[in-house]
Enzyme design. Sequence first.
Site, PDB file in Angstrom:
ATOM      1  N   ARG A 115       1.003  14.590  13.188  1.00  0.00           N
ATOM      2  CA  ARG A 115       1.398  14.360  11.800  1.00  0.00           C
ATOM      3  C   ARG A 115       1.590  15.650  10.995  1.00  0.00           C
ATOM      4  O   ARG A 115       0.846  15.934  10.058  1.00  0.00           O
ATOM      5  CB  ARG A 115       0.423  13.400  11.110  1.00  0.00           C
ATOM      6  CG  ARG A 115       0.244  12.142  11.930  1.00  0.00           C
ATOM      7  CD  ARG A 115      -0.283  10.994  11.159  1.00  0.00           C
ATOM      8  NE  ARG A 115       0.688  10.426  10.225  1.00  0.00           N
ATOM      9  CZ  ARG A 115       0.492   9.300   9.566  1.00  0.00           C
ATOM     10  NH1 ARG A 115      -0.626   8.644   9.718  1.00  0.00           N
ATOM     11  NH2 ARG A 115       1.403   8.834   8.746  1.00  0.00           N
TER      12      ARG A 115
ATOM     13  N   ASP B 247       4.712   0.590  12.139  1.00  0.00           N
ATOM     14  CA  ASP B 247       3.494  -0.026  11.612  1.00  0.00           C
ATOM     15  C   ASP B 247       3.306  -1.481  12.058  1.00  0.00           C
ATOM     16  O   ASP B 247       2.302  -2.110  11.707  1.00  0.00           O
ATOM     17  CB  ASP B 247       3.481   0.045  10.067  1.00  0.00           C
ATOM     18  CG  ASP B 247       3.154   1.449   9.561  1.00  0.00           C
ATOM     19  OD1 ASP B 247       2.774   2.312  10.375  1.00  0.00           O
ATOM     20  OD2 ASP B 247       3.275   1.682   8.336  1.00  0.00           O
TER      21      ASP B 247
ATOM     22  N   CYS C 240      -4.277  12.958  13.138  1.00  0.00           N
ATOM     23  CA  CYS C 240      -5.050  11.728  13.187  1.00  0.00           C
ATOM     24  C   CYS C 240      -4.796  11.063  14.527  1.00  0.00           C
ATOM     25  O   CYS C 240      -4.034  11.583  15.331  1.00  0.00           O
ATOM     26  CB  CYS C 240      -4.702  10.819  12.016  1.00  0.00           C
ATOM     27  SG  CYS C 240      -3.048  10.183  12.094  1.00  0.00           S
TER      28      CYS C 240
ATOM     29  N   ARG D 242      -8.742  -0.326   4.497  1.00  0.00           N
ATOM     30  CA  ARG D 242      -7.833   0.681   3.943  1.00  0.00           C
ATOM     31  C   ARG D 242      -6.475   0.060   3.631  1.00  0.00           C
ATOM     32  O   ARG D 242      -5.802   0.506   2.707  1.00  0.00           O
ATOM     33  CB  ARG D 242      -7.592   1.797   4.972  1.00  0.00           C
ATOM     34  CG  ARG D 242      -8.690   2.806   5.117  1.00  0.00           C
ATOM     35  CD  ARG D 242      -8.206   3.906   6.042  1.00  0.00           C
ATOM     36  NE  ARG D 242      -6.818   4.203   5.742  1.00  0.00           N
ATOM     37  CZ  ARG D 242      -5.874   4.441   6.653  1.00  0.00           C
ATOM     38  NH1 ARG D 242      -6.153   4.451   7.921  1.00  0.00           N
ATOM     39  NH2 ARG D 242      -4.636   4.698   6.285  1.00  0.00           N
TER      40      ARG D 242
ATOM     41  N   LYS E 263       0.846  -1.210   0.000  1.00  0.00           N
ATOM     42  CA  LYS E 263       0.000   0.000   0.000  1.00  0.00           C
ATOM     43  C   LYS E 263       0.874   1.251   0.000  1.00  0.00           C
ATOM     44  O   LYS E 263       0.635   2.187  -0.770  1.00  0.00           O
ATOM     45  CB  LYS E 263      -0.900   0.013   1.241  1.00  0.00           C
ATOM     46  CG  LYS E 263      -1.573   1.352   1.500  1.00  0.00           C
ATOM     47  CD  LYS E 263      -2.444   1.331   2.720  1.00  0.00           C
ATOM     48  CE  LYS E 263      -1.755   1.686   4.013  1.00  0.00           C
ATOM     49  NZ  LYS E 263      -1.465   3.123   4.211  1.00  0.00           N
ATOM     50  N   ASN E 264       1.884   1.243   0.858  1.00  0.00           N
ATOM     51  CA  ASN E 264       2.689   2.463   1.020  1.00  0.00           C
ATOM     52  C   ASN E 264       3.624   2.728  -0.159  1.00  0.00           C
ATOM     53  O   ASN E 264       4.197   3.811  -0.270  1.00  0.00           O
ATOM     54  CB  ASN E 264       3.477   2.417   2.336  1.00  0.00           C
ATOM     55  CG  ASN E 264       2.569   2.635   3.544  1.00  0.00           C
ATOM     56  OD1 ASN E 264       1.382   2.912   3.382  1.00  0.00           O
ATOM     57  ND2 ASN E 264       3.124   2.496   4.726  1.00  0.00           N
TER      58      ASN E 264
HETATM   59  C1  UD1 Z   1       4.601   6.775   6.309  1.00  0.00           C
HETATM   60  C2  UD1 Z   1       3.666   5.604   6.146  1.00  0.00           C
HETATM   61  C3  UD1 Z   1       3.118   5.158   7.504  1.00  0.00           C
HETATM   62  C4  UD1 Z   1       4.268   4.914   8.477  1.00  0.00           C
HETATM   63  C5  UD1 Z   1       5.204   6.111   8.527  1.00  0.00           C
HETATM   64  C6  UD1 Z   1       6.448   5.864   9.375  1.00  0.00           C
HETATM   65  C7  UD1 Z   1       2.681   5.928   3.952  1.00  0.00           C
HETATM   66  C8  UD1 Z   1       1.451   6.219   3.142  1.00  0.00           C
HETATM   67  N1  UD1 Z   1       2.559   5.979   5.281  1.00  0.00           N
HETATM   68  O1  UD1 Z   1       3.824   7.863   6.810  1.00  0.00           O
HETATM   69  O2  UD1 Z   1       2.380   3.963   7.310  1.00  0.00           O
HETATM   70  O3  UD1 Z   1       3.739   4.675   9.765  1.00  0.00           O
HETATM   71  O4  UD1 Z   1       5.658   6.457   7.198  1.00  0.00           O
HETATM   72  O5  UD1 Z   1       7.139   4.761   8.918  1.00  0.00           O
HETATM   73  O6  UD1 Z   1       3.717   5.604   3.421  1.00  0.00           O
HETATM   74  N2  UD1 Z   1       7.188  14.382  10.683  1.00  0.00           N
HETATM   75  C9  UD1 Z   1       7.473  15.703  10.954  1.00  0.00           C
HETATM   76  N3  UD1 Z   1       7.348  16.615   9.943  1.00  0.00           N
HETATM   77  C10 UD1 Z   1       6.969  16.264   8.692  1.00  0.00           C
HETATM   78  C11 UD1 Z   1       6.682  14.913   8.423  1.00  0.00           C
HETATM   79  C12 UD1 Z   1       6.797  13.989   9.440  1.00  0.00           C
HETATM   80  O7  UD1 Z   1       7.818  16.050  12.076  1.00  0.00           O
HETATM   81  O8  UD1 Z   1       6.882  17.134   7.828  1.00  0.00           O
HETATM   82  C13 UD1 Z   1       7.312  13.376  11.758  1.00  0.00           C
HETATM   83  C14 UD1 Z   1       6.021  12.617  12.018  1.00  0.00           C
HETATM   84  O9  UD1 Z   1       5.175  13.328  12.919  1.00  0.00           O
HETATM   85  C15 UD1 Z   1       6.547  11.347  12.618  1.00  0.00           C
HETATM   86  C16 UD1 Z   1       7.848  11.109  11.841  1.00  0.00           C
HETATM   87  O10 UD1 Z   1       8.208  12.388  11.316  1.00  0.00           O
HETATM   88  O11 UD1 Z   1       6.859  11.544  13.970  1.00  0.00           O
HETATM   89  C17 UD1 Z   1       7.764  10.114  10.731  1.00  0.00           C
HETATM   90  O12 UD1 Z   1       6.632  10.376   9.922  1.00  0.00           O
HETATM   91  P1  UD1 Z   1       6.646  10.125   8.355  1.00  0.00           P
HETATM   92  O13 UD1 Z   1       7.780   9.227   7.994  1.00  0.00           O
HETATM   93  O14 UD1 Z   1       6.551  11.415   7.643  1.00  0.00           O
HETATM   94  O15 UD1 Z   1       5.272   9.334   8.140  1.00  0.00           O
HETATM   95  P2  UD1 Z   1       4.452   9.334   6.794  1.00  0.00           P
HETATM   96  O16 UD1 Z   1       5.395   9.462   5.663  1.00  0.00           O
HETATM   97  O17 UD1 Z   1       3.327  10.273   6.893  1.00  0.00           O
END
Ligand code: UD1
Length: 420
Positions: free
Chosen positions: A120, A306, A115, A398, A22-23
């Site tokens: 996030r 995850d 969420c 999902r 999915k990711n």
């Molecule tokens: C992706 C995955 C999700 C997984 C996560 C971490 C998808 C669709 N989703 O989510 O399933 O749980 O990686 O492996 O691929 N952060 C910031 N600033 C930002 C972005 C992120 O501080 O601009 C923080 C987040 O709050 C979190 C950490 O960085 O603490 C990691 O998040 P991130 O890797 O960005 O998660 P996603 O890419 O949204």
Amino acid sequence: MDSLLIRGGVPLYGDVQISGSKNSTLPIMAAALLTAEKCVIRRVPALSDVHFMASIIASLGAEVKVEPGCVTIQAAKIKPHGDYELIRKMRGSICILGPLLARLRRARVSLPGGCVIGTRPIDLHLKGMRELGAEIPIRNGYVCAVAKRLQGREIFMGGRSGPTVLGTDNVMMAATLAEGVTVIHSAACEPEVVDLANFLNAMGARITGAGSPTITIVGVKALHGVEWEVIPDRIEAATYAVAAAASGGEVNLLGARADHLSAVTDKLREAGVKVERNGAIINVKRGSRLKSVDVTTQPYAGFPTDVQAQMMALMCLVPGMSIITERIFESRFTHAAEMGRLGADISIEGPSAIIKGGKPLSGAPVMASDLRASAALVIAGLSARGETKVNRIYHLDRGYEDIDGKLRKLGARVERVPGE
Ligand code: UD1
């Protein structure tokens, strides 16, 4: 809303085919916006998130065809903004920002909300794209990005909790059509980032270093259409591996990538689970006695956030004390209270959950609050005595293709109950 009725206490036996990731699929679908030519994406899992992403991409003006296992996208003519409500509802949709900015030099997407697993933020996504030359004001809940030109740069993408997966994806996609060379430092190393980079390279991009913390992107003038097969879903594979161990059976994971699962299989082995690789099959069998282990989630190649909830379900069943520490998302323990309804003894101390395992679990109605929490409740329910009703299973739909069908094939007594 549908729910899942589980009559627990049956060990899982047999083969389970692992679906496409999915990711990987979601950002790869977004990357198809980078070209006017047709992209065919295969091994696409049948998930509501994929349909959602297809609707978002269609709302931008692209032609999108979803067939079993395959999505075809042709973004011949697209506009820089799509359906606000659709985009707002799915966090993963933020990854259309990079491709839109690269292709049209402007984009408007709704700011994704928080969420249940935490706030996030997307500050790192925006920081990366601003450094490439975009101006990105936030207006009335919209991220409005404009760039006269995108110019390659050295960009540091590390955040408070380490690298960001979709943030790395977004900046990498934006940089493919920028002028000059972009170097992303502290990039996410997840296999899904590598899959996206490989897809982009097949489209004509020039990306090296994906899978390491330093990714270099040499900008090109245009990208072209391509056919692609996404990687297998390592989180789905890990979920069935943990379910096999928890239920006390033996399951063959077909088509999973063992090299993507090292942190999980290593932890399972430490807990006494037998995990063997046999060509393209990973065999998972509960050993005679399991022992409790401590787990800390980390960015890849560490233990994935995850799979944290599923591992907690397993630790509830194993005698002894286990400490599970969540280092990626601050509020990712909503499943703990629900597992308490089944009789689990879990207390939360800051970023850690302390599990006193080995107490017999007994079925109860539970409510899933996010995707992986739902998977953990299913695992707990499969191992509990009596009947567990997991409500609100749209979360599972999902992210897990045909979860009830796959579990039934493994011998589980699982039934989908349509909601009123
Ligand atoms: C992706 C995955 C999700 C997984 C996560 C971490 C998808 C669709 N989703 O989510 O399933 O749980 O990686 O492996 O691929 N952060 C910031 N600033 C930002 C972005 C992120 O501080 O601009 C923080 C987040 O709050 C979190 C950490 O960085 O603490 C990691 O998040 P991130 O890797 O960005 O998660 P996603 O890419 O949204």
